[in-house]
Write a protein that holds these residues in place. Structure first.
Motif, PDB file in Angstrom:
ATOM      1  N   UNK A 165     -29.455  38.119 -54.521  1.00  0.00           N
ATOM      2  CA  UNK A 165     -29.417  39.082 -54.062  1.00  0.00           C
ATOM      3  C   UNK A 165     -30.060  39.543 -52.396  1.00  0.00           C
ATOM      4  N   UNK A 166     -31.680  38.336 -52.285  1.00  0.00           N
ATOM      5  CA  UNK A 166     -31.806  38.945 -51.038  1.00  0.00           C
ATOM      6  C   UNK A 166     -31.491  37.704 -50.660  1.00  0.00           C
ATOM      7  N   UNK A 167     -31.098  37.487 -49.555  1.00  0.00           N
ATOM      8  CA  UNK A 167     -30.582  36.721 -48.194  1.00  0.00           C
ATOM      9  C   UNK A 167     -31.232  35.747 -47.864  1.00  0.00           C
ATOM     10  N   UNK A 168     -32.623  36.602 -47.398  1.00  0.00           N
ATOM     11  CA  UNK A 168     -33.429  35.347 -46.944  1.00  0.00           C
ATOM     12  C   UNK A 168     -34.400  35.215 -47.768  1.00  0.00           C
ATOM     13  N   UNK A 169     -34.029  35.540 -48.671  1.00  0.00           N
ATOM     14  CA  UNK A 169     -34.579  34.409 -50.238  1.00  0.00           C
ATOM     15  C   UNK A 169     -34.841  33.904 -51.497  1.00  0.00           C
ATOM     16  N   UNK A 170     -33.072  33.111 -51.259  1.00  0.00           N
ATOM     17  CA  UNK A 170     -32.467  32.701 -52.439  1.00  0.00           C
ATOM     18  C   UNK A 170     -33.703  32.252 -54.060  1.00  0.00           C
ATOM     19  N   UNK A 171     -33.417  32.649 -55.106  1.00  0.00           N
ATOM     20  CA  UNK A 171     -34.431  32.531 -56.673  1.00  0.00           C
ATOM     21  C   UNK A 171     -33.090  31.922 -57.513  1.00  0.00           C
ATOM     22  N   UNK A 172     -34.021  30.789 -57.671  1.00  0.00           N
ATOM     23  CA  UNK A 172     -33.521  30.251 -59.019  1.00  0.00           C
ATOM     24  C   UNK A 172     -34.924  30.252 -60.054  1.00  0.00           C
ATOM     25  N   UNK A 173     -33.912  30.533 -61.507  1.00  0.00           N
ATOM     26  CA  UNK A 173     -35.219  29.802 -61.837  1.00  0.00           C
ATOM     27  C   UNK A 173     -35.227  29.154 -62.908  1.00  0.00           C
ATOM     28  N   UNK A 174     -36.216  27.893 -63.332  1.00  0.00           N
ATOM     29  CA  UNK A 174     -36.173  26.943 -63.888  1.00  0.00           C
ATOM     30  C   UNK A 174     -36.457  26.921 -65.681  1.00  0.00           C
ATOM     31  N   UNK A 175     -36.257  26.877 -66.939  1.00  0.00           N
ATOM     32  CA  UNK A 175     -36.080  26.333 -68.066  1.00  0.00           C
ATOM     33  C   UNK A 175     -37.033  28.283 -68.263  1.00  0.00           C
ATOM     34  N   UNK A 176     -36.246  29.214 -67.562  1.00  0.00           N
ATOM     35  CA  UNK A 176     -36.742  31.024 -67.484  1.00  0.00           C
ATOM     36  C   UNK A 176     -37.785  31.120 -67.808  1.00  0.00           C
ATOM     37  N   UNK A 191     -38.688  30.011 -55.402  1.00  0.00           N
ATOM     38  CA  UNK A 191     -38.625  30.501 -53.757  1.00  0.00           C
ATOM     39  C   UNK A 191     -37.914  29.918 -53.225  1.00  0.00           C
ATOM     40  N   UNK A 192     -36.483  30.144 -52.851  1.00  0.00           N
ATOM     41  CA  UNK A 192     -35.825  28.960 -52.375  1.00  0.00           C
ATOM     42  C   UNK A 192     -35.908  29.787 -50.197  1.00  0.00           C
ATOM     43  N   UNK A 193     -36.240  30.734 -50.227  1.00  0.00           N
ATOM     44  CA  UNK A 193     -35.793  31.121 -48.490  1.00  0.00           C
ATOM     45  C   UNK A 193     -34.753  31.312 -48.703  1.00  0.00           C
ATOM     46  N   UNK A 194     -33.923  30.185 -47.402  1.00  0.00           N
ATOM     47  CA  UNK A 194     -32.236  30.567 -47.022  1.00  0.00           C
ATOM     48  C   UNK A 194     -32.205  29.071 -47.128  1.00  0.00           C
ATOM     49  N   UNK A 195     -30.830  28.879 -47.124  1.00  0.00           N
ATOM     50  CA  UNK A 195     -30.160  27.597 -47.669  1.00  0.00           C
ATOM     51  C   UNK A 195     -30.080  26.482 -46.622  1.00  0.00           C
ATOM     52  N   UNK A 196     -31.091  26.770 -45.586  1.00  0.00           N
ATOM     53  CA  UNK A 196     -31.311  25.908 -44.902  1.00  0.00           C
ATOM     54  C   UNK A 196     -32.252  24.798 -45.096  1.00  0.00           C
ATOM     55  N   UNK A 197     -32.515  23.088 -44.944  1.00  0.00           N
ATOM     56  CA  UNK A 197     -33.028  21.825 -45.444  1.00  0.00           C
ATOM     57  C   UNK A 197     -33.037  22.223 -46.806  1.00  0.00           C
ATOM     58  N   UNK A 198     -32.019  22.312 -47.516  1.00  0.00           N
ATOM     59  CA  UNK A 198     -31.678  22.280 -49.143  1.00  0.00           C
ATOM     60  C   UNK A 198     -32.595  21.057 -49.486  1.00  0.00           C
ATOM     61  N   UNK A 241     -44.566  30.867 -60.442  1.00  0.00           N
ATOM     62  CA  UNK A 241     -43.869  30.788 -59.141  1.00  0.00           C
ATOM     63  C   UNK A 241     -44.172  29.402 -58.332  1.00  0.00           C
ATOM     64  N   UNK A 242     -42.777  29.007 -57.564  1.00  0.00           N
ATOM     65  CA  UNK A 242     -43.738  27.986 -56.886  1.00  0.00           C
ATOM     66  C   UNK A 242     -42.068  28.782 -55.290  1.00  0.00           C
ATOM     67  N   UNK A 243     -43.208  28.285 -54.502  1.00  0.00           N
ATOM     68  CA  UNK A 243     -42.478  28.686 -53.125  1.00  0.00           C
ATOM     69  C   UNK A 243     -42.500  28.325 -51.809  1.00  0.00           C
ATOM     70  N   UNK A 244     -40.907  27.856 -51.772  1.00  0.00           N
ATOM     71  CA  UNK A 244     -41.021  26.473 -50.669  1.00  0.00           C
ATOM     72  C   UNK A 244     -39.947  26.960 -50.175  1.00  0.00           C
ATOM     73  N   UNK A 245     -40.293  28.148 -49.478  1.00  0.00           N
ATOM     74  CA  UNK A 245     -39.200  28.472 -48.438  1.00  0.00           C
ATOM     75  C   UNK A 245     -40.213  27.996 -47.033  1.00  0.00           C
TER      76      UNK A 245
END
Length: 269
Positions: free
Chosen positions: A210-221, A226-233, A254-258
């Motif tokens: 939903x937020x293109x500047x901050x892609x988010x996914x969940x591990x094990x619910x 918080x991934x940020x953009x799709x750069x440097x995956x 919450x883990x922030x790796x932006x």
């Protein structure tokens, strides 16, 4: 004497050319006759299906009825495969074999649903190759749910490009989504490949675009990433693994790796 020899050589050359042309004409005529005869007499009369899909054999056979009567030597396997995979979206692969004089054997492999992607009020059920298996009003149970994906037609609608253009979807039931045309799906594919490479794909339970500047996914619910953009995956996923190794994975956090250089872990309980 020399002129006599030349005359004989010319005569022999003309005869060789005449024989060659005659043979070619005969071969062409034979080929045409055989082609016509094969179209008349060698036609598909029996269709047999080896079924390894979710569809019933009766349903598959009904879709294959149109193949009966086709010239067996001119049967277009690629065209027939595309027809079946489009008409029956849960078909992943189709192979054909001919058994003379009139039998067509069809082997069908089923597709497996992997993702349920929201799009403009509906959900697209996709397989691992991003083929559209179903279009449903609600998420398909038991597969990875993904929200916030924008398709080319959705972008056109948001930009006010016109109603007709917005209605012309960049995806179709039974067809594989074009990653070159749909940027969000291309980014999703890169993300899924990266998570697979780092052995995290089986732990992912939800992805939010939903937020293109901050892609988010969940591990094990329970762990929000918080991934940020799709750069440097790769760098961001490497930092995520490092943080996971130092912190518990069975508590809400919450883990922030932006910024892959300084990832952060925040416990929620």
């Amino acid at each position: 004497m020399a002129s006599e020899i030349e005359r004989i050589n010319r005569t022999l050359r003309r005869r060789r050319i005449t024989r060659t042309v005659t043979v070619l004409i005969i071969l062409i005529a034979v080929a045409v006759i055989l082609s016509v005869l094969s179209r008349i007499f060698l036609r598909i009369g029996v269709v047999a299906v080896e079924n390894a899909s979710r569809y019933g054999s009766g349903e598959l056979l009904s879709k294959c009825d149109e193949f009966r009567g086709e010239p067996i030597l001119q049967f277009d396997k690629n065209k027939a495969k595309d027809k079946l995979q489009t008409a029956l979206p849960y078909v992943k692969n189709v192979t054909f074999s001919i058994a003379f004089p009139d039998r067509l054997n069809i082997s069908v492999e089923g597709a497996t649903a992997k993702y349920s992607v929201s799009s403009n009020g509906v959900y697209l059920c996709l397989d691992g190759d991003f083929k559209v298996l179903e279009i449903t009003p609600s998420p398909v149970e038991g597969v990875l749910k993904i929200d916030g994906i924008e398709f080319a037609s959705d972008t056109a609608a948001q930009n006010g490009s016109g109603e007709d253009e917005a209605q012309e979807k960049s995806y179709m039931l039974g067809k594989t989504i074009d990653l070159n045309e749909n940027i969000d799906v291309s980014i999703l594919a890169d993300l899924l490949d990266t998570l697979e490479k780092y052995d995290l794909s089986q732990r992912v339970t939800y992805i939010d675009f939903s937020k293109k500047y901050n892609l988010v996914f969940y591990l094990d619910d329970i762990i929000e990433v918080e991934l940020g953009t799709s750069e440097d995956l790769d760098k961001k996923t490497g930092m995520l693994l490092e943080i996971l190794s130092r912190n518990p994975s069975d508590r809400r956090a919450v883990i922030n790796v932006r910024n892959p250089g300084e990832g952060r872990y925040r416990a929620l309980e």
